[in-house]
Design a protein around this motif. Structure first.
Motif, PDB file in Angstrom:
ATOM      1  N   LEU A 104       3.532  -7.758  -3.592  1.00 45.99           N
ATOM      2  CA  LEU A 104       2.658  -8.108  -2.130  1.00 45.99           C
ATOM      3  C   LEU A 104       1.683  -7.731  -1.998  1.00 45.99           C
ATOM      4  N   SER A 105       1.672  -8.595  -0.519  1.00 47.51           N
ATOM      5  CA  SER A 105       0.527  -8.310  -0.592  1.00 47.51           C
ATOM      6  C   SER A 105       0.182  -7.361   1.354  1.00 47.51           C
ATOM      7  N   ALA A 106      -1.574  -7.085   0.985  1.00 50.29           N
ATOM      8  CA  ALA A 106      -1.436  -5.828   2.100  1.00 50.29           C
ATOM      9  C   ALA A 106      -2.218  -6.787   3.507  1.00 50.29           C
ATOM     10  N   GLY A 107      -1.003  -5.896   4.316  1.00 50.02           N
ATOM     11  CA  GLY A 107      -0.886  -6.491   5.807  1.00 50.02           C
ATOM     12  C   GLY A 107       0.555  -7.408   5.554  1.00 50.02           C
ATOM     13  N   VAL A 108       0.952  -7.606   4.957  1.00 49.02           N
ATOM     14  CA  VAL A 108       2.040  -8.365   5.193  1.00 49.02           C
ATOM     15  C   VAL A 108       3.450  -7.858   5.135  1.00 49.02           C
ATOM     16  N   GLU A 109       3.804  -7.916   6.029  1.00 41.80           N
ATOM     17  CA  GLU A 109       5.493  -7.460   6.516  1.00 41.80           C
ATOM     18  C   GLU A 109       6.805  -7.844   5.447  1.00 41.80           C
ATOM     19  N   VAL A 110       7.130  -7.635   4.627  1.00 45.15           N
ATOM     20  CA  VAL A 110       8.221  -8.332   3.165  1.00 45.15           C
ATOM     21  C   VAL A 110       9.992  -7.613   4.023  1.00 45.15           C
ATOM     22  N   THR A 111      10.701  -9.092   4.493  1.00 43.03           N
ATOM     23  CA  THR A 111      11.458  -8.593   4.289  1.00 43.03           C
ATOM     24  C   THR A 111      12.900  -8.803   3.151  1.00 43.03           C
ATOM     25  N   TYR A 112      13.920  -7.976   3.297  1.00 41.90           N
ATOM     26  CA  TYR A 112      15.146  -8.381   2.008  1.00 41.90           C
ATOM     27  C   TYR A 112      16.004  -7.963   2.179  1.00 41.90           C
ATOM     28  N   PRO A 113      17.099  -7.717   1.702  1.00 38.62           N
ATOM     29  CA  PRO A 113      18.747  -8.569   1.919  1.00 38.62           C
ATOM     30  C   PRO A 113      19.402  -6.632   2.215  1.00 38.62           C
ATOM     31  N   ASN A 114      20.327  -7.005   3.442  1.00 35.57           N
ATOM     32  CA  ASN A 114      21.049  -6.007   4.364  1.00 35.57           C
ATOM     33  C   ASN A 114      21.759  -5.623   3.663  1.00 35.57           C
ATOM     34  N   ALA A 115      21.901  -4.955   2.656  1.00 33.40           N
ATOM     35  CA  ALA A 115      22.925  -4.363   1.637  1.00 33.40           C
ATOM     36  C   ALA A 115      23.190  -3.459   0.661  1.00 33.40           C
ATOM     37  N   VAL A 116      23.448  -3.058  -0.059  1.00 30.83           N
ATOM     38  CA  VAL A 116      23.691  -1.662  -0.828  1.00 30.83           C
ATOM     39  C   VAL A 116      23.398  -2.348  -2.082  1.00 30.83           C
ATOM     40  N   TYR A 117      21.613  -1.627  -2.051  1.00 32.02           N
ATOM     41  CA  TYR A 117      21.348  -2.424  -2.927  1.00 32.02           C
ATOM     42  C   TYR A 117      19.953  -1.967  -3.409  1.00 32.02           C
ATOM     43  N   GLU A 118      18.906  -2.653  -4.914  1.00 37.01           N
ATOM     44  CA  GLU A 118      17.776  -1.560  -4.796  1.00 37.01           C
ATOM     45  C   GLU A 118      16.982  -3.176  -4.904  1.00 37.01           C
ATOM     46  N   ASN A 119      16.348  -2.474  -4.503  1.00 40.23           N
ATOM     47  CA  ASN A 119      14.846  -4.010  -4.729  1.00 40.23           C
ATOM     48  C   ASN A 119      13.477  -3.332  -5.019  1.00 40.23           C
ATOM     49  N   TYR A 120      12.788  -4.624  -5.783  1.00 40.42           N
ATOM     50  CA  TYR A 120      11.444  -3.786  -6.462  1.00 40.42           C
ATOM     51  C   TYR A 120      10.365  -5.380  -5.816  1.00 40.42           C
ATOM     52  N   TRP A 121       9.129  -4.272  -5.673  1.00 46.72           N
ATOM     53  CA  TRP A 121       7.934  -5.068  -5.576  1.00 46.72           C
ATOM     54  C   TRP A 121       7.089  -4.744  -6.327  1.00 46.72           C
ATOM     55  N   ARG A 122       5.342  -5.486  -6.506  1.00 50.76           N
ATOM     56  CA  ARG A 122       4.296  -4.663  -7.643  1.00 50.76           C
ATOM     57  C   ARG A 122       3.291  -5.327  -6.838  1.00 50.76           C
ATOM     58  N   PHE A 123       2.205  -4.263  -6.255  1.00 49.65           N
ATOM     59  CA  PHE A 123       1.094  -4.859  -5.714  1.00 49.65           C
ATOM     60  C   PHE A 123      -0.510  -4.451  -6.396  1.00 49.65           C
ATOM     61  N   ILE A 124      -1.004  -4.564  -6.881  1.00 52.87           N
ATOM     62  CA  ILE A 124      -2.315  -4.720  -7.245  1.00 52.87           C
ATOM     63  C   ILE A 124      -3.700  -4.496  -6.631  1.00 52.87           C
ATOM     64  N   ALA A 125      -3.710  -3.384  -5.801  1.00 59.45           N
ATOM     65  CA  ALA A 125      -4.570  -2.359  -5.420  1.00 59.45           C
ATOM     66  C   ALA A 125      -6.015  -3.193  -5.595  1.00 59.45           C
ATOM     67  N   PRO A 126      -6.221  -4.130  -4.314  1.00 55.88           N
ATOM     68  CA  PRO A 126      -7.499  -4.228  -4.230  1.00 55.88           C
ATOM     69  C   PRO A 126      -8.880  -4.048  -3.761  1.00 55.88           C
ATOM     70  N   GLU A 127      -8.314  -2.459  -3.469  1.00 56.48           N
ATOM     71  CA  GLU A 127      -9.907  -1.311  -4.015  1.00 56.48           C
ATOM     72  C   GLU A 127      -9.215  -0.276  -3.842  1.00 56.48           C
ATOM     73  N   THR A 128      -9.776   0.719  -4.067  1.00 58.45           N
ATOM     74  CA  THR A 128      -9.851   1.696  -3.930  1.00 58.45           C
ATOM     75  C   THR A 128     -10.025   2.662  -2.485  1.00 58.45           C
ATOM     76  N   ALA A 129      -8.302   3.191  -3.005  1.00 61.90           N
ATOM     77  CA  ALA A 129      -8.243   3.333  -0.934  1.00 61.90           C
ATOM     78  C   ALA A 129      -7.038   4.430  -0.970  1.00 61.90           C
ATOM     79  N   THR A 130      -6.641   4.300   0.132  1.00 62.72           N
ATOM     80  CA  THR A 130      -5.686   4.748   0.564  1.00 62.72           C
ATOM     81  C   THR A 130      -4.662   3.997   1.188  1.00 62.72           C
ATOM     82  N   TYR A 131      -3.474   4.332   0.504  1.00 60.30           N
ATOM     83  CA  TYR A 131      -2.364   2.779   1.321  1.00 60.30           C
ATOM     84  C   TYR A 131      -0.618   3.209   1.773  1.00 60.30           C
ATOM     85  N   GLN A 132      -0.933   3.095   3.058  1.00 62.12           N
ATOM     86  CA  GLN A 132       0.287   3.201   3.842  1.00 62.12           C
ATOM     87  C   GLN A 132       1.310   2.360   2.897  1.00 62.12           C
TER      88      GLN A 132
END
Length: 444
Positions: free
Chosen positions: A251-279
């Motif tokens: 995932l990239s900060a500020g970019v919305e990513v869609t995923y399948p509309n299903a009873v399912y489990e989804n996973y992503w990784r995110f490398i924090a570009p800076e020390t901060a609080t993220y939502q």
């Protein structure tokens, strides 16, 4: 004509006679089920419903045919305080609904006559013994199959298979390397992950032989246009916590990513570009579980998802789940979203962005649920949501379900038994008709 009128009159007299003693006003007063019920004095049963009981001598299907009553008004439970029986099929338009009932178990049947659409209601249902039914005819009696192994299927006969899946992902059901007869092809695939009571994921017209499935036990319903052998295969390797988590979609900060509309489990990784609080914002069906952990490396130089000190939230009735996470620059984080019992009205999505509000708390729903230990391995779950009829679920911090219970709409508390569950922190989740609520509990 006179004979016909006398026959009708005799029938009405017999029915009227049975309604005098044919049902109870409470579960405890339930009368024996005798394959047909007719309630004419609706006012007397409007508050608590008309109750019956049945104990099958074999695993059976109980198919109801209803008059002046919607399918939602017929409910079957295991005992007076037990979970709701499995619905095998439901045809709302024709007024038919079928339940699965197990041998030797006492079931309680409730007719909610307050939903009647006429001046009386009638319900007919004769238990059908499933012991002699062919394997594959029903989800509760599937054919055992495996990924990578061939199974035979007949033309135009929806057939159920039980398949244990190691990794979540998109799976295909097709002829594989075998050559099917002319005109034989898979025309549709449905899957229920976990148990036969789960919400179905279905294939579509563009890809009729492909469907999403979770890790674990899955029940596939396959339909073909001709006799053939089918092969269950993963369409393509999907990186997840169980399968090469270091390759998960980034995932990239500020970019919305869609995923399948299903009873399912989804996973992503995110490398924090800076020390901060993220939502982290997850737009998904109510009850979806959002988790954040870290991607760590063990002594064997293998990566794994670590949720031990992670954060967890649920998607509420607004269709959004949020987490505020303090992240360290350069650290890789894992974001997981798992849907359980419903599909989204639109397209689900996840977005992570730097928090600029300065707000350090996220409103939770623990005020709507209380959990207390009442005995060894037993916990009392209290909430006004239970009175609506709800599902009660318990998950460990890795997102694995350890207990689930369907509660009928009576009372505001239920006891959950967790025998054999390791000590640790668990999330208790209630998914009601109006909203959901969750809280974390230390189980010792």
């Amino acid at each position: 004509m006179r004979k016909t009128l006398l026959t009708i009159a005799a029938t009405c007299m017999w029915l009227a006679g049975t309604t005098a003693f044919g049902q109870g006003k409470t579960c405890e007063e339930a009368a024996p089920w005798s394959n047909m019920a007719m309630v004419m004095d609706l006012a007397s049963y409007a508050d608590g419903g008309a109750w019956y009981k049945i104990t099958p001598t074999a695993n059976s299907m109980l198919p109801f045919s209803l008059t002046e009553l919607p399918t939602s008004a017929v409910q079957v439970f295991k005992g007076c305080n037990g979970e709701k029986a499995l619905v095998m099929s439901e045809e709302v338009a024709s007024g038919n609904i079928s339940y699965y009932i197990e041998s030797g178990v006492e079931y309680m049947i409730k007719l909610d006559v307050s939903q009647a659409t006429g001046s009386f209601v009638m319900a007919m249902a004769t238990p059908l013994d499933l012991s002699n039914a062919p394997d594959g005819n029903y989800c509760v009696k599937p054919i055992n199959a495996s990924v990578g192994m061939y199974s035979s299927i007949k033309a135009n006969r929806p057939t159920w298979f039980k398949v244990n899946i190691v990794y979540p992902g998109m799976y295909s059901v097709g002829s594989g390397f075998s050559v099917p007869a002319e005109g034989a092809a898979v025309t549709s695939v449905k899957v229920k992950s976990g148990d036969c009571g789960a919400v179905e994921n279905s294939s579509n017209l563009l890809m009729p032989n492909q469907v999403y499935a979770k890790a674990g036990e899955n029940f596939f319903c396959v339909t073909c246009s001709g006799d053939m052998k089918v092969l269950f295969q993963m369409v393509s390797p999907v990186a997840s916590c169980p399968n090469h988590p270091e390759r998960m979609t980034a995932l990239s900060a500020g970019v919305e990513v869609t995923y399948p509309n299903a009873v399912y489990e989804n996973y992503w990784r995110f490398i924090a570009p800076e020390t901060a609080t993220y939502q982290i914002l997850d737009k998904a069906p109510q009850g979806t579980i959002l988790q954040v952990g870290t991607l760590d490396e063990n002594d064997d130089a293998k990566f794994f998802c670590n949720f031990e000190n992670g954060l967890m939230a649920e998607v509420d009735e607004s269709g959004e789940g949020k987490l505020l996470v303090d992240m360290q620059a350069g650290q890789t984080y894992v974001i997981a979203s798992e849907t359980f019992n419903m599909l989204a009205e639109g397209v689900p999505s996840v977005k992570i962005s730097k928090d600029e509000t300065g707000v350090r708390s996220v409103s939770g729903s623990s005020r709507d649920i209380k959990v207390s230990k009442v005995a060894e391995n037993e916990y009392r779950v209290s909430s006004y949501l239970l009175a609506e009829g709800a599902g009660v679920y318990v998950y460990d911090m890795a997102g694995r379900a350890v207990s689930s219970l369907n509660v009928r709409p009576e009372g505001d508390a239920v006891t959950v038994k967790l025998a054999g569950v390791p000590a640790g922190t668990y999330m208790f989740l209630i998914v009601g008709r109006s909203k959901s609520a969750s809280t974390k509990v230390l189980v010792d």
